[in-house]
Design a protein around this motif. Structure first.
Motif, mmCIF file in Angstrom:
data_model
loop_
_atom_site.group_PDB
_atom_site.id
_atom_site.type_symbol
_atom_site.label_atom_id
_atom_site.label_comp_id
_atom_site.label_asym_id
_atom_site.label_seq_id
_atom_site.Cartn_x
_atom_site.Cartn_y
_atom_site.Cartn_z
ATOM 1 N N LYS A 181 -0.422 41.220 25.895
ATOM 2 C CA LYS A 181 -0.174 41.425 27.325
ATOM 3 C C LYS A 181 0.828 42.550 27.543
ATOM 4 C CE LYS A 181 0.829 39.002 31.636
ATOM 5 N NZ LYS A 181 1.625 40.099 32.198
ATOM 6 N N THR B 71 -0.877 45.855 27.264
ATOM 7 C CA THR B 71 -1.684 46.091 28.463
ATOM 8 C C THR B 71 -0.814 46.481 29.652
ATOM 9 O OG1 THR B 71 -3.367 44.522 27.713
ATOM 10 C CG2 THR B 71 -3.329 45.035 30.066
ATOM 11 N N ASP B 72 0.377 45.887 29.726
ATOM 12 C CA ASP B 72 1.285 46.139 30.850
ATOM 13 C C ASP B 72 2.120 47.403 30.685
ATOM 14 O OD1 ASP B 72 0.342 43.845 32.016
ATOM 15 O OD2 ASP B 72 2.070 42.604 31.471
#
Length: 235
Positions: free
Chosen positions: A64, A67-68
């Motif tokens: 995550k 992705t962020d």
């Protein structure tokens, strides 16, 4: 530059104490994000169980974070929970405090004295040190006999025992550098400089080493090799 630091669950005041320690380690301009996973580092006194059970949770956060838009990820503490797994799943640097501080220490001396919270943690530490190829630089590992959850209420005893154990490593095992394998000892509760003044040898800071190693990797455009960590593909 954005770094993600993955932490386990702590009581509120202990959590804040650790977050502040992390922020002090970062360079100006580095943005630190925090993610808390459902792990019990502060309650379950078994290093290997803690590390292995938290691994998949850390790896999930790493995916995550990538992705962020985070540039690197550091699991809090020297267990290096999830580091190996996460490196197979993302391309951003995943930096373990235990691995990075021992490799840095091995550049400074071939005689490292390692200090743990408890003796029961030592077998897992030895496994990690052999995997990281630094075991030959470690002259001895000793515990101070204070479990992590008791670190704040036993702060005075922690300092006294740390000095006693470190002095034994220096005087009786010819340790030339002290490596606390527990970031609550250093730098959360005590600065390395305070111990250095009394011991007369360098004392490593695993938390600062991990944060600044991550920063260095990002600045240099480096990350782990796909030959070493082949990407996990779904068929």
């Amino acid at each position: 530059m954005k770094l993600m630091v993955v932490m386990g669950e702590y009581p509120p005041e202990e959590d804040e104490r650790r977050r502040q320690a992390v922020l002090k380690c970062a360079s100006p301009g580095t943005e630190i994000g925090f993610c808390v996973i459902k792990a019990t580092f502060f309650r379950r006194s078994n290093s290997q169980v803690n590390s292995l059970s938290a691994g998949p949770l850390v790896a999930e956060v790493a995916q995550k974070a990538e992705t962020d838009g985070y540039d690197a990820l550091v699991p809090f503490g020297t267990l290096d929970a999830g580091v190996e797994l996460a490196r197979n799943l993302v391309r951003i640097p995943i930096v373990g405090a235990g691995q990075s501080v021992l490799h840095l220490g091995a550049q400074l001396s071939s005689r490292l004295g390692v200090i743990a919270y408890e003796d029961k943690s030592i077998p897992f530490m030895r496994k990690q040190m052999h995997a990281w190829r630094v075991a030959d630089s470690v002259v001895a590992i000793r515990g101070i006999g204070i479990p992590l959850p008791e670190s704040t209420k036993s702060r005075g005893a922690m300092r006294e025992r740390f000095i006693k154990v470190a002095r034994d490593l220096i005087d009786n095992h010819d340790a030339e550098i002290i490596v606390p394998m527990g970031v609550t000892m250093v730098p959360v509760q005590y600065s390395p400089q305070e111990f250095e003044e009394e011991l007369g040898v360098p004392v490593m800071d695993a938390l600062k080493t991990s944060i600044q190693t991550a920063e260095m990797m990002v600045r240099m455009g480096l990350t782990h090799s796909t030959k070493t960590y082949p990407p996990a593909t779904t068929k």
